[in-house]
Design a protein around this motif. Sequence first.
Motif, short mmCIF file in Angstrom:
data_model
loop_
_atom_site.label_atom_id
_atom_site.label_comp_id
_atom_site.label_asym_id
_atom_site.label_seq_id
_atom_site.Cartn_x
_atom_site.Cartn_y
_atom_site.Cartn_z
N ASN A 25 -23.57 -21.17 -11.23
CA ASN A 25 -22.96 -19.88 -11.54
C ASN A 25 -22.89 -19.75 -13.06
O ASN A 25 -22.06 -20.35 -13.72
N TYR A 46 -26.02 -9.05 -14.70
CA TYR A 46 -27.29 -9.59 -14.22
C TYR A 46 -28.49 -8.91 -14.89
O TYR A 46 -29.53 -9.51 -15.11
N GLY A 50 -34.46 -17.10 -8.74
CA GLY A 50 -33.60 -16.97 -7.57
C GLY A 50 -33.33 -18.33 -6.95
O GLY A 50 -32.19 -18.64 -6.56
N ILE A 51 -34.37 -19.15 -6.88
CA ILE A 51 -34.19 -20.49 -6.33
C ILE A 51 -33.26 -21.31 -7.23
O ILE A 51 -32.32 -21.95 -6.77
N LEU A 100 -31.02 -20.26 -9.37
CA LEU A 100 -29.66 -19.74 -9.46
C LEU A 100 -28.78 -20.17 -8.29
O LEU A 100 -27.56 -20.09 -8.36
N ARG A 101 -29.42 -20.60 -7.22
CA ARG A 101 -28.61 -21.06 -6.08
C ARG A 101 -27.81 -22.30 -6.46
O ARG A 101 -26.86 -22.66 -5.79
N PHE A 102 -28.22 -22.94 -7.56
CA PHE A 102 -27.56 -24.19 -7.94
C PHE A 102 -26.47 -24.01 -8.99
O PHE A 102 -25.79 -24.95 -9.35
#
Lengths: 304, 278
Positions: free
Chosen positions: A299, B106, A292-293, A295-297
């Motif tokens: 797409n 996803y 999650g951390i 993926l913030r960076f």
Amino acid sequence: MTEMAGEVRAAAAPVAARPVAGLSKAVAGWLQAAPLAAILLAFLVAPIAMIVVVSFWKATEFSIIPAFSFENYEFLFGSPVTYRVFLATFKYALVTWAATLAIGFTVAYYLAFHIRSQTVQIALFLLCTIPFWTSNIIRMISWIPFLGRNGIANQALIDWGLIDAPLEWLLYSDFAVILAFVHLYTLFMVVPIFNTMMRIDKSLLEAARDNGASGFQTLVHVILPLTKPGIMIGTIFVVTLVMGDFITVRFMSGSQKANVGRLISNDIGLLQYPSAAATAVVLLCTVLIVIGILLRFVNIRKEL
Amino acid sequence: MEPRPTSFYFLTGFFALFVLFLYGPTITIGILSFQGPEGGLTFPMRGVSLNWFRELFQEQAVGDIWGAFRRSFALGLMVMVTTVVISVMAGLAFRKRFPGAGLLFYLAIASLVIPSILVSLGVGLIFTQLGLKIHWTTSGFGSQLTWTLPFGLLIMFAVFNRFDKSYEEAARDQGATAWQTLRHVVIPIIAPSLLGVALFGFTLSYDEFARTLLTAGSYNTLPLEIFGMTTNVTTPVIYALGTLTTLFSFLVIGAFLLAVWVMGKRRARHGSDAGKGV
């Protein structure tokens, strides 16, 4: 015959569905996606749900009993071993990540910007990817003659006069575990980084040079920022593979080191499924938080 | 051509070392598998012989290797075919942007990053609790698909992101049905990538360990058999087996690459034959 039938069906569909084209498109999409969805539901979602359920169950020596008990979690979080093992897992992930990134980036950079012929580029790229399609277990085994007490590395170091006695920490140690991780997973860095590098517009590099940037400045200020998505995808692969591993740690450390995966597989070996499930749930949450951390960076879908 | 910068030679050296790092150990066990009968797991070589390969072919010496190989081969083919078909279908579905596409995407990515041992454990638990028989053709097959399908899907995304839609429009304008467009236009164009998906499907299944560990049942696949050997076999026979399966993998990879190359050559010579079959 079946082909004809298929053609007839397919031909009939758009005519009949034209007034509600949007809906029919959605239905067609669902039908085509259904097999994938069904398999992921049956063999991914349901098993994970089952693990979550079983993590609240109790176990005797021979069987597991449905229950709703936090015993497994209490034991897990109450034991100092858990924290040590999680820490070791993060350590493996971090060191492997740093090494695979350094090596993977350099290799991808060389392939993308220093090889001028496309044929050579493809050939060298394949040379890097072929080991990925061979057995990981065999690739681990193949380090034994190299790292063993009387292995090639120790013999060479003794012959060169660098050491007097064989090094004991080459095989069955953290060093061996991380070496094997780097050996197995660097490819997961090379491929996505190479992929993003190949899509960098070469005129940007020329522009940098025309404006007086040195090769190193171009690398740091142009190529590196544009390669970030590839680096992130590679990072996700490497970190999750290392965090979920149990077999590399077991084999390369000669069962002397532990990570979370081994904690789970040991419980499974003792038929303590509820306890294994509880550890698995905590591992899963940890991995998902890390992703999650990351993926913030990036797409992911844009990058393929 | 402009002259090479100094960094080129430095990086070439680095790359050469990397390739040596990748292949060196495999080559080492390749050599050591020809150890003489008295030879051990490390150098020096005590003579050169085919002793350890011979031992592999004697059924009683080591477990059921050939049975394991046959199962792994069959399972690899099953997973390969299923992966290609389902990936293509899913790839087509995602082009239509159906509701729920994001969620499914996803889920597929989650399938890649969720630790393999969780899939193994979860599938094993479900099968036991439901009273189903754990077998490599059922639970093992499904577990492996959770690893191969996301790769297939990612390749299909890469393919369709670069796909020129005007070919399909041209086919439709000339009266082709949806099925004809797919069969005679889309599939021939993406065929080389499908070989890529097939290669991933087969080799990832053939070498899979963690996802099959608790889902193969009483009959081992080859990686499970090999891992079993690591704990109780201390002779170069394990190198001989490793050398053989690696050679087999190289053979499979070579065959796929050759097929892609031949396809490319034929296409360059004849132009695309898409649509000729209509």
